[in-house]
Scaffold this motif. Structure first.
Motif, PDB file in Angstrom:
ATOM      1  N   GLU A 141       0.836  -1.206   0.000  1.00 12.49           N
ATOM      2  CA  GLU A 141       0.000   0.000   0.000  1.00 12.49           C
ATOM      3  C   GLU A 141       0.876   1.263   0.000  1.00 12.49           C
ATOM      4  O   GLU A 141       0.620   2.208  -0.755  1.00 12.49           O
ATOM      5  CB  GLU A 141      -0.909  -0.009   1.230  1.00 12.49           C
ATOM      6  CG  GLU A 141      -2.038   0.997   1.156  1.00 12.49           C
ATOM      7  CD  GLU A 141      -3.007   0.811   2.297  1.00 12.49           C
ATOM      8  OE1 GLU A 141      -3.963   0.047   2.133  1.00 12.49           O
ATOM      9  OE2 GLU A 141      -2.786   1.412   3.368  1.00 12.49           O
ATOM     10  N   ALA A 142       1.912   1.246   0.849  1.00 13.72           N
ATOM     11  CA  ALA A 142       2.822   2.399   0.925  1.00 13.72           C
ATOM     12  C   ALA A 142       3.509   2.614  -0.426  1.00 13.72           C
ATOM     13  O   ALA A 142       3.634   3.747  -0.904  1.00 13.72           O
ATOM     14  CB  ALA A 142       3.854   2.177   2.015  1.00 13.72           C
ATOM     15  N   THR A 143       3.913   1.508  -1.058  1.00 13.51           N
ATOM     16  CA  THR A 143       4.582   1.609  -2.356  1.00 13.51           C
ATOM     17  C   THR A 143       3.633   2.151  -3.419  1.00 13.51           C
ATOM     18  O   THR A 143       4.014   3.026  -4.213  1.00 13.51           O
ATOM     19  CB  THR A 143       5.090   0.216  -2.801  1.00 13.51           C
ATOM     20  OG1 THR A 143       5.820  -0.346  -1.729  1.00 13.51           O
ATOM     21  CG2 THR A 143       5.961   0.294  -4.032  1.00 13.51           C
ATOM     22  N   LEU A 144       2.407   1.631  -3.393  1.00 14.50           N
ATOM     23  CA  LEU A 144       1.419   2.077  -4.385  1.00 14.50           C
ATOM     24  C   LEU A 144       1.195   3.584  -4.277  1.00 14.50           C
ATOM     25  O   LEU A 144       1.245   4.305  -5.284  1.00 14.50           O
ATOM     26  CB  LEU A 144       0.095   1.319  -4.179  1.00 14.50           C
ATOM     27  CG  LEU A 144      -1.028   1.684  -5.138  1.00 14.50           C
ATOM     28  CD1 LEU A 144      -0.705   1.237  -6.546  1.00 14.50           C
ATOM     29  CD2 LEU A 144      -2.345   1.070  -4.702  1.00 14.50           C
ATOM     30  N   ILE A 145       0.992   4.066  -3.053  1.00 12.97           N
ATOM     31  CA  ILE A 145       0.726   5.497  -2.851  1.00 12.97           C
ATOM     32  C   ILE A 145       1.949   6.323  -3.273  1.00 12.97           C
ATOM     33  O   ILE A 145       1.819   7.330  -3.975  1.00 12.97           O
ATOM     34  CB  ILE A 145       0.333   5.777  -1.388  1.00 12.97           C
ATOM     35  CG1 ILE A 145      -1.014   5.128  -1.076  1.00 12.97           C
ATOM     36  CG2 ILE A 145       0.250   7.280  -1.117  1.00 12.97           C
ATOM     37  CD1 ILE A 145      -1.372   5.078   0.381  1.00 12.97           C
TER      38      ILE A 145
END
Lengths: 233, 377
Positions: A141-145
């Protein structure tokens, strides 16, 4: 003749009665342990559910994306319910082991020891799996954002790749913890991981050379443009 | 103010470039000077997080402020001003504008107000100012950094406030100085300080990090001051000191196309995250924006306000990891900013002010949307 027959009959009856008298309390003990297992397991489950709900465990799992992972895996139950059920079965299994142990059977003695010896590994593996899934979702999720905010078009692919990377790593750790085909798992993981890294290096170095160059150029060029753009704060 | 006794304090974050010597030289022999590197002996939270450290490796700006307020408290000062070290446009007028209202008018806080180019401070104008104004009912522009004026009472209040450690400390001092002063019911005002010229210390900081810090601070303060803002309706202007406020110049070109692309990518990739944060009707409105061409792109003010309120509610409910939640707002912010630029690019800076004012009014009018949901979350 009739005396011998009578004695044989009496002896057999006495022995069977003795065996039954010897076995019945053990069976009763087994049944008692099973009943206790059900009751204590249920109590532990209810207690755990209340504690987890008080600490908003389900909301916490939602925040870390575990809820959606469970849904994707086809489980319609909440995380706290799953933990409750798991606790119930662990407690029931423990009591069942005690019950079977009470039967005092030579055939099951080793099996019981093996099961009890395996339980800590099993719990550790379950914890590893739980935290591995949480970590995978969180990092993905952190990478996607971060990649979307950096306007990298392959954001979803990168995030998916990272999620599966962490998940595969977790599964390898879980299997190693359980001692299932340890050598094969370690070798398979090393080969897969090494292979992926090597293929990525080759892909970027040869096939994607120009793309990598474009990405880097765009990245540094855009940074320069950003400095020229308006101040947001 | 010839009768006032003055102390010039250099709250330095451990610079190694001879600042104290230069400082003493600049202040001259007629003013006593004091130098504070950083607080010791329980005055600092332990361990100090990395982001709070200055380039010299000692506690940075927040701790310099804290040290300064400690000195001000110990001396029981009537008024104090703080000027940032990187400001290049400081003039003697600043002292008068920031200090006189505190000493002569009984004001507790003088916030800086600068002349800015048409689209400068877009984050402040799109979110921080309208949201804070709707919440606390004061028309403070929430511009940050440069220079501040404080009363002795307010500096003691800052020292006692629960903002130096924990979650609040993550957001940086400029994010909460004004909010605390307004929410604590202090006499607040603004001082127009002209054009701000300073060393570009923020260069290279990612927009999403900046946004998460600024918006996160407002959302965090909403939880702290829930009792204050829930009952507030409308807003009132605050006194302004110094020369009359002037609009800035046109400023440089803005890359709207890139902003719209950023929004569209967010819509494509972050939809599962926005589904958790946004109310269905808000999401429906945002989805419909994805079809517009860059030049036709418009993000309606009401939809934007609803979006910000949904994010505030999701932050309050801890629907998602807070850092992820705040950073996932970036594409939406880019969309709104692009729409704002497209809407006003033919207009004058006055037109831009009018659009900002309309947005503020929309925030105020739609506040019941927030309060009703906040109570039940």
């Amino acid at each position: 003749m009739s005396m011998l027959w009578q004695e044989a009959m009496l002896e057999a009856f006495r022995e069977t009665t003795m065996r039954m008298a010897h076995l019945l309390p053990k069976i009763l003990a087994l049944l008692t342990f099973l009943a206790l297992g059900l009751a204590v397991g249920w109590l532990v489950k209810v207690f755990l559910l209340r504690v987890l709900r008080a600490f908003r465990f389900d909301a916490l799992c939602e925040r870390f994306g575990l809820g959606s992972s469970l849904a994707k895996a086809g489980t319609m139950q909440s995380a706290s319910n799953l933990v409750g059920r798991l606790a119930f079965w662990v407690v029931f299994l423990l009591f069942a082991v005690m019950g079977i142990d009470a039967l005092d059977l030579t055939a099951t003695a080793n099996m019981m020891n093996a099961i009890i010896g395996f339980l800590p590994h099993m719990l550790a593996a379950l914890l590893l799996l739980f935290f591995g899934i949480l970590l995978a979702n969180f990092i993905a999720e952190a990478t996607l954002i971060a990649t979307v905010n950096a306007q990298i078009q392959e954001a979803r692919t990168i995030a998916t790749f990272i999620r599966w990377g962490v998940l595969i790593f977790t599964v390898a750790m879980v299997l190693t913890q359980l001692g299932i085909a340890k050598e094969i798992v370690v070798s398979a993981f090393s080969i897969t991981f090494g292979g992926v890294v090597l293929s990525l290096a080759i892909a970027v170095g040869l096939g994607g050379q120009s793309i990598a160059k474009d990405v880097l150029e765009e990245r540094f060029h855009r940074r320069k443009v950003e400095q020229d753009e308006m101040s947001h704060i | 103010m010839p009768s006032a006794s003055v102390l010039v304090v250099n709250a330095d974050a451990g610079s190694q470039d001879g600042t104290p010597e230069l400082f003493k030289q600049a202040a001259g022999p007629e003013y006593p000077t004091a130098f504070v590197q950083h607080l010791t002996g329980g005055g600092l939270p332990r361990p100090i997080s990395l982001h709070a450290l200055s380039e010299s490796g000692v506690p940075g700006r927040e701790h310099a402020f804290r040290a300064f307020f400690t000195v001000a408290g110990a001396l029981e000062v009537k008024a104090c001003i703080v000027v940032d070290a990187n400001v290049r446009s400081l003039t003697p007028d600043w002292m008068d504008i920031l200090l006189r209202p505190v000493i002569e008018k009984g004001v507790d806080y003088v916030a800086p107000l600068f002349r800015r180019a048409k689209y400068e401070g877009s984050l402040t104008n799109c979110i921080i100012y309208p949201l804070s104004r709707a919440l606390y009912g004061k028309r403070m522009r929430y511009q940050t950094g440069g220079g501040y004026g404080f009363s002795g009472k307010l500096s003691s209040l800052y020292l006692a406030a629960n903002v130096w450690e924990g979650e609040a400390a993550r957001y940086g001092i400029d994010s909460w100085l004004t909010t605390v002063a307004v929410a604590e019911g202090c006499e607040v005002s603004q001082g127009f300080l002209g054009t701000k010229i300073c060393d570009a210390t923020l260069t290279g900081i990612d927009l999403s990090v900046l946004l998460a810090q600024a918006v996160g601070a407002v959302f965090h303060m909403m939880e702290t001051y829930q009792d204050v803002w829930e009952g507030k309706r409308g807003s009132t202007p605050v006194p302004q000191f110094g020369p009359p406020y002037e609009q800035g110049s046109e400023g440089g070109p803005v890359n709207v196309e890139r902003m719209v692309k950023g929004f569209q990518q967010g819509l494509r990739d972050l939809l599962p995250i926005w589904e958790i944060i946004l109310a269905p009707e808000t999401l429906e409105g945002i989805l419909s924006l994805g079809l517009a061409e860059a030049e036709e792109f418009r993000f309606p003010a009401a939809l934007w306000v609803q979006t910000i309120y949904d994010f505030a509610l999701a932050y309050h409910e801890k629907a998602l990891h807070r850092d992820h939640l705040l950073k996932s707002l970036t594409p939406l912010y880019l969309g709104r900013t692009a729409s704002f630029v497209l809407e006003t690019r033919e207009g004058s800076p006055d037109d831009v002010e009018r659009v900002i004012e309309t947005l503020c009014e929309t925030f105020e009018n739609m506040k019941p949307y927030l309060t009703q949901r906040w109570r039940f979350s």
